[in-house]
Design an enzyme around this catalytic site. Sequence first.
Site, PDB file in Angstrom:
ATOM      1  N   CYS A  46       0.820  -1.207   0.000  1.00  0.00           N
ATOM      2  CA  CYS A  46       0.000   0.000   0.000  1.00  0.00           C
ATOM      3  C   CYS A  46       0.855   1.258   0.000  1.00  0.00           C
ATOM      4  O   CYS A  46       0.374   2.338  -0.344  1.00  0.00           O
ATOM      5  CB  CYS A  46      -0.942   0.005   1.204  1.00  0.00           C
ATOM      6  SG  CYS A  46      -0.083  -0.038   2.807  1.00  0.00           S
ATOM      7  N   GLY A 177      -8.596  -9.028   2.187  1.00  0.00           N
ATOM      8  CA  GLY A 177      -7.293  -9.581   1.837  1.00  0.00           C
ATOM      9  C   GLY A 177      -6.433  -9.568   3.083  1.00  0.00           C
ATOM     10  O   GLY A 177      -6.941  -9.561   4.206  1.00  0.00           O
TER      11      GLY A 177
END
Length: 394
Positions: A46, A177
């Site tokens: 991320c 996830g």
Amino acid sequence: MIQLIGLKHDVKIEIREKLSIIPKRQEKSLEALLSICEEAVILSTCNRTEIYFKSMDDEIIKKIFKALNWDENLIKCVVNYKGDKAVQHLMEVVCGFDSLLLGEDQILGQVRDAYEIAKGLKSNKKELQRLFENAIACGKHFRTESKISEIPVSSSSMVVKKAIEIGHKKFMVLGYGAVGELTSKYILEKNIDVLYIAVRDSKKVNIEDPRVKIIPFNDLQKYYEYADCVISCTTAPHTVIHLDDLPNKSLLLFDLAVPRDIEEIVSENPLYEVYDIDMLGDIHDANYKRRVASMKNNRYIVDKAIKDYIEWKTIEELTPFIKKIRHIGDDVYKERLTTFKHKKETKDNEKLAEVLLKSTSNAYVNRAIVVLKEEHLMGRSKQCEDIISRIFQQ
């Protein structure tokens, strides 16, 4: 030469999402890279996109951008490390030294996942395979010795902590996830009323807790009004939270995804307090000083791992020469073995063996003497004497 390209630390999320590689595209991207690189591994999280690769091509960066359909005008937004610098960077990354949240523990698993994907596609061969195996071992050792995991920190733990401190008890997590699962775990450790988990496939979630409600992703807008805090961490290539779908009430929203899950216009509405991944560093973390001290005291583990790999790589460069020496040695003994086979029926075997062994010894001793004389005439006899003495163990 091993190299890497990675996003500069000051690159804003608006640019990072243009250079991100979401999980479902990772294998295709690796295949594209293998058409221009000898080896490649993609580490995409991320907060970072890094490509480790082996190449000697001076134009490789432009070729990588072209292979991945990235805008070449954004080359200025990446750094390119080569050789030892690339090795050092990965070792620091896997131990959490290069993370936005210092010492965060998710990165080790992310590096391992990146390695396994590359391994499955056979895109990491000898050098990158050894590098990532050493890095993963280093990350495990570092966490064991530093006990950094006992001072928990991750984007998930930080946002949950902030929401709980404000007093929120009704949560919604979008996506399940690795990040979504971890976020849900942190939420359920707290005293909350309800946790809505929005997924496209309800079979992915296996939680036996009466506070958990699994909802279809397509029905998000029906449940927003029941939540105080929404944490979005999908791997979608587009936004999934839109202003028109949100209720007319105050909401705390965290966007842990890259590309972003929340459309920008949402943050302009005073009803909604929105944090994206770039803003997490502003959230106070009382454990920060403890992590700094622990990591500083155990930095030697990283330095040793870097040194070990560089030494392995340096010695590995001698492999072709070592093979050549072994081949020459094989030729010498095979020649004498052939002579022995031809003459063993007509000669005294003991005398024949003595002659052949002596000639084998002389082949190397005489050559060493010739080289020593040549080096002596050039003023380098001392170093040559030392090397020959070590070879003959004198």
